[in-house]
Motif scaffolding. Sequence first.
Motif, mmCIF file in Angstrom:
data_model
loop_
_atom_site.group_PDB
_atom_site.id
_atom_site.type_symbol
_atom_site.label_atom_id
_atom_site.label_comp_id
_atom_site.label_asym_id
_atom_site.label_seq_id
_atom_site.Cartn_x
_atom_site.Cartn_y
_atom_site.Cartn_z
ATOM 1 N N UNK A 118 -8.659 4.949 -12.666
ATOM 2 C CA UNK A 118 -8.147 6.298 -12.887
ATOM 3 C C UNK A 118 -7.502 6.880 -11.633
ATOM 4 N N UNK A 119 -8.057 6.557 -10.475
ATOM 5 C CA UNK A 119 -7.553 7.153 -9.234
ATOM 6 C C UNK A 119 -6.459 6.316 -8.579
ATOM 7 N N UNK A 120 -5.921 5.344 -9.261
ATOM 8 C CA UNK A 120 -4.848 4.533 -8.686
ATOM 9 C C UNK A 120 -3.591 5.388 -8.536
ATOM 10 N N UNK A 121 -3.138 5.619 -7.303
ATOM 11 C CA UNK A 121 -1.932 6.444 -7.131
ATOM 12 C C UNK A 121 -0.662 5.734 -7.576
ATOM 13 N N UNK A 122 -0.739 4.410 -7.806
ATOM 14 C CA UNK A 122 0.448 3.666 -8.194
ATOM 15 C C UNK A 122 1.347 3.384 -7.004
ATOM 16 N N UNK A 123 2.476 2.709 -7.262
ATOM 17 C CA UNK A 123 3.378 2.342 -6.165
ATOM 18 C C UNK A 123 4.225 3.530 -5.713
ATOM 19 N N UNK A 124 3.803 4.191 -4.672
ATOM 20 C CA UNK A 124 4.582 5.320 -4.146
ATOM 21 C C UNK A 124 4.328 5.403 -2.650
ATOM 22 N N UNK A 181 4.762 8.310 -0.727
ATOM 23 C CA UNK A 181 4.564 9.658 -0.185
ATOM 24 C C UNK A 181 3.094 10.071 -0.100
ATOM 25 N N UNK A 182 2.169 9.146 -0.443
ATOM 26 C CA UNK A 182 0.748 9.482 -0.348
ATOM 27 C C UNK A 182 0.020 8.349 0.390
ATOM 28 N N UNK A 183 0.389 8.126 1.665
ATOM 29 C CA UNK A 183 -0.090 6.934 2.367
ATOM 30 C C UNK A 183 -1.604 6.900 2.579
ATOM 31 N N UNK A 184 -2.219 8.044 2.888
ATOM 32 C CA UNK A 184 -3.665 8.057 3.129
ATOM 33 C C UNK A 184 -4.418 7.763 1.832
ATOM 34 N N UNK A 185 -3.981 8.401 0.756
ATOM 35 C CA UNK A 185 -4.602 8.183 -0.546
ATOM 36 C C UNK A 185 -4.437 6.720 -0.967
ATOM 37 N N UNK A 238 -3.973 4.078 0.962
ATOM 38 C CA UNK A 238 -4.807 3.236 1.815
ATOM 39 C C UNK A 238 -6.277 3.319 1.382
ATOM 40 N N UNK A 239 -6.712 4.543 1.076
ATOM 41 C CA UNK A 239 -8.104 4.733 0.669
ATOM 42 C C UNK A 239 -8.378 4.003 -0.645
ATOM 43 N N UNK A 240 -7.425 4.055 -1.565
ATOM 44 C CA UNK A 240 -7.631 3.395 -2.855
ATOM 45 C C UNK A 240 -7.729 1.874 -2.679
ATOM 46 N N UNK A 245 -5.873 9.185 -16.071
ATOM 47 C CA UNK A 245 -5.279 8.440 -14.955
ATOM 48 C C UNK A 245 -4.107 9.214 -14.345
ATOM 49 N N UNK A 246 -3.847 8.945 -13.077
ATOM 50 C CA UNK A 246 -2.766 9.624 -12.367
ATOM 51 C C UNK A 246 -1.423 9.010 -12.722
ATOM 52 N N UNK A 262 -1.873 13.570 -6.941
ATOM 53 C CA UNK A 262 -2.013 12.543 -5.908
ATOM 54 C C UNK A 262 -1.691 13.113 -4.534
ATOM 55 N N UNK A 290 -4.061 13.152 -1.357
ATOM 56 C CA UNK A 290 -3.606 12.625 -0.067
ATOM 57 C C UNK A 290 -3.905 13.606 1.062
ATOM 58 N N UNK A 306 -7.745 13.425 1.664
ATOM 59 C CA UNK A 306 -8.190 12.182 2.301
ATOM 60 C C UNK A 306 -7.640 12.069 3.719
ATOM 61 N N UNK A 330 -9.935 11.486 6.964
ATOM 62 C CA UNK A 330 -9.671 10.376 7.891
ATOM 63 C C UNK A 330 -9.426 10.893 9.305
ATOM 64 N N UNK A 350 -11.368 5.196 5.394
ATOM 65 C CA UNK A 350 -10.544 5.533 4.225
ATOM 66 C C UNK A 350 -11.309 5.378 2.914
ATOM 67 N N UNK A 383 -12.511 8.457 0.052
ATOM 68 C CA UNK A 383 -12.196 8.546 -1.377
ATOM 69 C C UNK A 383 -13.472 8.652 -2.208
#
Lengths: 272, 272
Positions: free
Chosen positions: A202-208, A210-214, A216-218, B150-151, B158, B162, B165, B169, B175, B179
């Motif tokens: 559910x918390x997968x930010x997907x391929x983007x 603009x949310x690098x910390x999120x 990385x954490x995922x 899901x996001x 997201x 970010x 998180x 961090x 990281x 989360x």
Amino acid sequence: MSTTAKTPGTGDSGNSDFARAGAHGQSRSVPRSESEDPAPKRRAGRPRTSVLSRRLILETGLRLIDEVGAHGVGMRAIAKELGVRPSALYNHVAGQDELVAGVRELISDRIPVDMFVREPWDVALAEWAVGYRRTFAAHPPTIALLAVLPLSEDSVTSQMYDTVISALMRGGWPADRALTLMVALESFILGSALDLAAVDDMMDPGPRRDVPAFSEAYRSRAEHLAARGEGPAEASFQLGLRALFTGFRAEYAALGLAPTSAGAHEAPPAHR
Amino acid sequence: MSTTAKTPGTGDSGNSDFARAGAHGQSRSVPRSESEDPAPKRRAGRPRTSVLSRRLILETGLRLIDEVGAHGVGMRAIAKELGVRPSALYNHVAGQDELVAGVRELISDRIPVDMFVREPWDVALAEWAVGYRRTFAAHPPTIALLAVLPLSEDSVTSQMYDTVISALMRGGWPADRALTLMVALESFILGSALDLAAVDDMMDPGPRRDVPAFSEAYRSRAEHLAARGEGPAEASFQLGLRALFTGFRAEYAALGLAPTSAGAHEAPPAHR
């Protein structure tokens, strides 16, 4: 009524509904879906007239809620599912409010409370939280429904609360604080049950980008959890539960609380 | 289309839907209930064709969810409410999934996150929890719906995650742990939002003699809260939040964590 009929009769008398329920063929019994809860299974040869009980009505209501969601599950839908007239149900359940309250009782009744008679307040309370979350997570659509439902005057949920609060008071907590603490823990439990009911990604930010910390954490969480063989909802529940109880114990210590003379381990009157 | 018509047209072309929306009389505009959210208000004289926007569709969806619950609120219901054909909505929102995701975005976007740029991680996180709970509690039917959603790949939710998180961090949290901690806190927030949406006397056991500890706790809590002018949901939220953060800080201390060099706040956060 044929053995395939699932719609209620159109007559206005409910007198023959028990007989109608009993007229179902032995091999068919009560119509059921494949995803049903096995709880209401009946022994072969048991009189058909016992099929229509308060318990079966509530179990059927819970099963329908699990299948189609809380909305639209009422006396009519249950009667249709059981192949009887709606009027027949009212001999056992007074109406929609009692139905929803009864479904809550069914679930609450499955939450273990026996640890409160043998464990100190904090150990027992944490075990209760684990069982409570697991029980509600098995019925996701009920969580939001029952979280805001007032207690009926004969609720077994109240007996569960009484067991919890008795244990906290024996542990030394003032009565009012015991209730406030229990509700706080319950909020965490129900939120965690919702989280457990969600998909693991559910918390997968997907391929983007603009949310690098999120992102990385995922990724990092997935690696750590895979190494431990633990699900994300379980990890968050355990971290939150640990934090809450660290805080509860700190508050307990700060208030100078201590078990009452009744003692934490003397056998209290458990309700179940 | 008359100014009183709320049902969508029956033609199969969506080309004239903007014009249809524009045909509403100035004094009527978009049909609204009295309990509406004031956000989508328009200035007089603004062109009618701008009425039908992605924003208005989502705001209308949120309003309908608040009014009638999450079930049954779809593109058709929104089109009916706005007095346009369902096909006209698809120029702005791809379908039901995007609708629900968009409603989540609307709500998430109202949760304050500016404290993360100026406060230490724990202070900012606690303030975020307060704003998050308040924002969702204003829309109770969305809580259970959005808690398990899901996001989407362009979700502003997201971006909020970010921000949170990143702050954890910078505070020194690994990281993956950041989360897991955020999700644990979110579970408590959403459970507390459900509790806040319930009636204040939800936990009243009523007049019964078999739950003496629970009854005493309920009476005692009412007295204490009345003296403080505080609601029961607020008391439990504050107690739980305090406990959680005592635990989070203890875990932070035990792990020997410290802010990274990028962190704006070098000193370990003090207890509040």
